[in-house]
Scaffold this active site. Structure first.
Site, PDB file in Angstrom:
ATOM      1  CG  ASP A  41      -2.310  -0.981   0.987  1.00  0.00           C
ATOM      2  OD1 ASP A  41      -2.473  -1.283  -0.078  1.00  0.00           O
ATOM      3  OD2 ASP A  41      -2.875  -0.850   2.016  1.00  0.00           O
ATOM      4  CE  LYS A  62      -8.059   1.634  -1.354  1.00  0.00           C
ATOM      5  NZ  LYS A  62      -7.263   0.470  -1.074  1.00  0.00           N
ATOM      6  CG  MET A 175      -7.553   7.722   6.182  1.00  0.00           C
ATOM      7  SD  MET A 175      -8.523   6.300   5.817  1.00  0.00           S
ATOM      8  CE  MET A 175      -9.060   5.571   7.203  1.00  0.00           C
TER       9      MET A 175
END
Length: 258
Positions: A41, A62, A175
């Protein structure tokens, strides 16, 4: 060039920790050494890939607004790589089960008849604040802590933020940088304008950066420090224990003369 393996397909989901390669677990290192392929990742420190010298490596990271693959594609790639290469490591930042979609990927593998296992990683939610001397709990000021996502799968602010703002617990938001203004508004609405806040970008890495302030001024502090994602937001009285405060306390209480 890699050949088709004779061993049966198997996938190990490995937590890569918060970023510092030295915070990788010994079990994770062993899994990487044994891997024929690694799918990793965006939050994984690429220095960790040196532990898998013989593996095929594929970046499937991502970032907000920039996906190399969508999650459904990643699921299919994991299956395809397991069938082709046998022993596959799915390497994820932090811990695979803390907003890492680890269980979703394991379910997809199970439906394909491919066994999997998990090697936990050190979660950034706890280790990144700890790196600054910030405990997520403290007997005198925080008896519990929340770990929340700032952005749901529908790209909205999590409704749990509203609930967390009404508690006395430490609140750790992952996030959440794109929703910082909304988060500030919610905590202000609940009378928390003066509560301490730390925002840490690239925690535990050499390029770590941070801003420490209060709900009332944290947006200005973030703009001044030019912080962006990936970053962790820590809200609560425990932020007062950050290392800069600790250093001052040590200096004031030195037991030897200068």
């Amino acid at each position: 060039m890699c050949t088709i393996p004779t061993n049966k397909p198997k996938v190990t989901l490995v937590g890569a920790g918060p970023g510092d390669p030295e915070l990788l677990t010994l079990k994770a290192v062993k899994a990487l050494k044994d891997a024929n392929a690694v799918l990793y990742d965006a939050l994984v420190n690429e220095e960790i890939l040196k532990y898998a010298p013989n593996a095929v490596k594929l970046f499937v990271g991502k970032r907000k607004g920039c996906h190399s693959y969508m999650q459904d594609q990643i699921n299919d790639l994991i299956v395809a790589y397991a069938l082709r290469y046998g022993n596959v490591v799915r390497l994820k930042g932090g811990d695979p089960f803390v907003f890492g979609r680890g269980r979703e990927e394991m379910d997809h593998l199970a439906k394909a008849g491919i066994p999997s296992e998990v090697i936990p990683g050190i979660s950034s939610a706890i280790s990144v604040p700890a790196g600054l001397g910030i405990p997520v709990t403290h007997r005198e000021v925080a008896q519990s802590f929340w770990v929340l996502t700032g952005t749901t799968s529908g790209h909205k602010l999590s409704q749990d933020i509203e609930l967390s703002a009404q508690s006395k617990a430490t609140v750790i938001i992952l996030m959440g940088m794109s929703k910082l203004s909304e988060i500030v508004s919610i905590f202000t609405k609940h009378g928390k304008a003066e509560i301490p806040v730390a925002i840490i970008q690239n925690g535990t890495k050499e390029n770590e950066r941070r801003a420490i302030g209060k709900i009332s001024n944290i947006e200005k502090k973030v703009a001044g420090a030019n912080l962006s994602s990936p970053a962790i937001i820590v809200i609560g009285e425990v932020v007062e224990f950050a290392n800069d405060k600790l250093s001052a306390l040590v200096e004031d209480n030195l037991v030897y003369s200068k």
